[in-house]
Motif scaffolding. Structure first.
Motif, PDB file in Angstrom:
ATOM      1  N   THR A 154       0.830  -1.200   0.000  1.00  0.00           N
ATOM      2  CA  THR A 154       0.000   0.000   0.000  1.00  0.00           C
ATOM      3  C   THR A 154       0.869   1.255   0.000  1.00  0.00           C
ATOM      4  O   THR A 154       2.007   1.244   0.496  1.00  0.00           O
ATOM      5  CB  THR A 154      -0.920   0.008   1.230  1.00  0.00           C
ATOM      6  OG1 THR A 154      -0.120  -0.144   2.416  1.00  0.00           O
ATOM      7  CG2 THR A 154      -1.921  -1.141   1.156  1.00  0.00           C
ATOM      8  N   PRO A 155       0.355   2.357  -0.557  1.00  0.00           N
ATOM      9  CA  PRO A 155       1.154   3.580  -0.691  1.00  0.00           C
ATOM     10  C   PRO A 155       1.644   4.177   0.627  1.00  0.00           C
ATOM     11  O   PRO A 155       2.623   4.929   0.645  1.00  0.00           O
ATOM     12  CB  PRO A 155       0.197   4.550  -1.402  1.00  0.00           C
ATOM     13  CG  PRO A 155      -0.804   3.686  -2.078  1.00  0.00           C
ATOM     14  CD  PRO A 155      -0.962   2.489  -1.203  1.00  0.00           C
ATOM     15  N   ARG A 184       7.431   3.678  -2.940  1.00  0.00           N
ATOM     16  CA  ARG A 184       6.125   3.232  -2.465  1.00  0.00           C
ATOM     17  C   ARG A 184       5.473   2.355  -3.532  1.00  0.00           C
ATOM     18  O   ARG A 184       5.748   2.493  -4.732  1.00  0.00           O
ATOM     19  CB  ARG A 184       5.219   4.420  -2.129  1.00  0.00           C
ATOM     20  CG  ARG A 184       4.908   5.358  -3.279  1.00  0.00           C
ATOM     21  CD  ARG A 184       4.016   6.505  -2.820  1.00  0.00           C
ATOM     22  NE  ARG A 184       3.757   7.468  -3.887  1.00  0.00           N
ATOM     23  CZ  ARG A 184       2.781   7.343  -4.772  1.00  0.00           C
ATOM     24  NH1 ARG A 184       1.980   6.299  -4.727  1.00  0.00           N
ATOM     25  NH2 ARG A 184       2.610   8.254  -5.710  1.00  0.00           N
ATOM     26  N   HIS A 185       4.600   1.472  -3.066  1.00  0.00           N
ATOM     27  CA  HIS A 185       3.923   0.527  -3.945  1.00  0.00           C
ATOM     28  C   HIS A 185       2.420   0.777  -3.917  1.00  0.00           C
ATOM     29  O   HIS A 185       1.868   1.206  -2.910  1.00  0.00           O
ATOM     30  CB  HIS A 185       4.185  -0.913  -3.486  1.00  0.00           C
ATOM     31  CG  HIS A 185       5.621  -1.327  -3.563  1.00  0.00           C
ATOM     32  ND1 HIS A 185       6.567  -0.910  -2.645  1.00  0.00           N
ATOM     33  CD2 HIS A 185       6.275  -2.129  -4.433  1.00  0.00           C
ATOM     34  CE1 HIS A 185       7.735  -1.430  -2.960  1.00  0.00           C
ATOM     35  NE2 HIS A 185       7.591  -2.183  -4.039  1.00  0.00           N
ATOM     36  N   GLU A 186       1.793   0.460  -5.040  1.00  0.00           N
ATOM     37  CA  GLU A 186       0.337   0.554  -5.094  1.00  0.00           C
ATOM     38  C   GLU A 186      -0.195  -0.503  -6.046  1.00  0.00           C
ATOM     39  O   GLU A 186       0.213  -0.570  -7.220  1.00  0.00           O
ATOM     40  CB  GLU A 186      -0.112   1.944  -5.541  1.00  0.00           C
ATOM     41  CG  GLU A 186      -1.613   2.142  -5.478  1.00  0.00           C
ATOM     42  CD  GLU A 186      -2.017   3.600  -5.607  1.00  0.00           C
ATOM     43  OE1 GLU A 186      -3.223   3.882  -5.452  1.00  0.00           O
ATOM     44  OE2 GLU A 186      -1.140   4.449  -5.871  1.00  0.00           O
ATOM     45  N   GLU A 203      -2.892  -2.269  -8.432  1.00  0.00           N
ATOM     46  CA  GLU A 203      -3.969  -1.830  -9.315  1.00  0.00           C
ATOM     47  C   GLU A 203      -5.182  -2.745  -9.136  1.00  0.00           C
ATOM     48  O   GLU A 203      -5.084  -3.949  -9.386  1.00  0.00           O
ATOM     49  CB  GLU A 203      -3.514  -1.863 -10.779  1.00  0.00           C
ATOM     50  CG  GLU A 203      -2.390  -0.893 -11.096  1.00  0.00           C
ATOM     51  CD  GLU A 203      -2.022  -0.902 -12.563  1.00  0.00           C
ATOM     52  OE1 GLU A 203      -2.705  -1.609 -13.354  1.00  0.00           O
ATOM     53  OE2 GLU A 203      -1.058  -0.215 -12.939  1.00  0.00           O
ATOM     54  N   PHE A 253       0.983  -4.027 -10.079  1.00  0.00           N
ATOM     55  CA  PHE A 253       1.249  -2.955  -9.130  1.00  0.00           C
ATOM     56  C   PHE A 253       2.288  -1.993  -9.713  1.00  0.00           C
ATOM     57  O   PHE A 253       3.005  -2.320 -10.670  1.00  0.00           O
ATOM     58  CB  PHE A 253       1.750  -3.506  -7.792  1.00  0.00           C
ATOM     59  CG  PHE A 253       3.053  -4.256  -7.893  1.00  0.00           C
ATOM     60  CD1 PHE A 253       4.261  -3.634  -7.600  1.00  0.00           C
ATOM     61  CD2 PHE A 253       3.077  -5.587  -8.282  1.00  0.00           C
ATOM     62  CE1 PHE A 253       5.463  -4.320  -7.685  1.00  0.00           C
ATOM     63  CE2 PHE A 253       4.276  -6.283  -8.378  1.00  0.00           C
ATOM     64  CZ  PHE A 253       5.469  -5.653  -8.080  1.00  0.00           C
TER      65      PHE A 253
END
Length: 251
Positions: free
Chosen positions: A149-150, A167-169, A171, A181
């Motif tokens: 998660t961001p 940071r990761h997010e 989709e 992601f």
């Protein structure tokens, strides 16, 4: 196509800081040191084979990776290891290795069945009699992506004296066995963020066994973590040790 996080020279230079040596590398290093000849598929910056050579491994060590930027780092690390640019579509070996490994969840970038089968056929062909193929994937039942998660930001130092924030997010929606992601890299020294988009495939143990069997490999052992705990539905990893399946009439 190679993800930007591996093909961009600046981001490739951050890989080791973002992925420091840990229990998974210790697990594989023990296997590598006990084998005479080793092929590391998706070797990245060469940390595993470089450490093995530094620890006194005198046999053949070969790293294969499709990302030139990663191999630049590997060659700087240990020029006395064989580093090969490409994959099993461009390079094949016949019975050349006692051990083939895929570390760092590299197996999960094989998204299509045909791509996966090509890789496993290359592994099978590369293995000498009695050889082993060892790799790991994240257990889909553990749903690791739910923590990507961001708000979970990592920060690593950069050569310019500043820091890079990552940071990761994921989709949405997550359907089937694939998770897509983005990784966003930012630094005060850069005019714009660098964004890498990736997709990983999360295969269950039954599917892994099916693909391995089809390629002429068999599951010898499976673990659920790097301490070699048994694989359970809640295990974070599926660590698979496979070998060459005996042919008809073999004992």
């Amino acid at each position: 196509m190679v993800d930007r996080s591996f093909s961009d020279a600046t981001l490739a230079g951050l890989y080791d800081a973002l992925n420091p040596w840990g229990p998974s590398e210790d697990f594989y290093l023990g296997l590598v040191m006990s084998a005479q000849s080793v092929l590391d598929v998706g070797c990245g910056t060469g940390a595993l084979l470089g450490r093995a050579r530094g620890a006194g491994h005198r046999g053949r060590l070969c790293g294969l990776d499709p990302a030139a930027a990663m191999l630049v780092q590997a060659r700087r690390r240990r020029p006395d290891v064989e580093w090969v640019l490409g994959d099993f579509r461009s390079h094949r070996w016949q019975g050349a290795f006692d051990l083939v490994v895929m570390t760092g969840h590299a197996f999960q970038v094989l998204l299509e069945d045909a791509e996966l089968r090509t890789c496993l056929a290359g592994v099978r062909e590369a293995l000498a009699d009695g050889g082993r193929f060892v790799f790991e994937t994240r257990n889909p039942a553990a749903r690791a992506w739910e923590s990507w998660t961001p708000d979970r930001v990592r920060e690593v130092p950069h050569v310019d004296g500043g820091a890079v924030r990552v940071r990761h997010e994921v989709e949405p929606p997550v359907t089937g066995d694939r998770v897509t992601f983005t990784e966003t890299f930012t630094s005060p020294a850069w005019e714009h963020p660098r964004v890498s988009r990736s997709t990983l495939r999360f295969l269950a143990p039954e599917a892994l066994t099916r693909f391995l069997t089809e390629a002429g490999l068999r599951v010898a052992e499976q673990y659920g973590d790097w301490g070699r705990a048994p694989l359970t539905p809640t295990s974070p990893e599926i660590i698979t040790v496979s070998d060459v399946a005996p042919g008809p009439g073999s004992p």
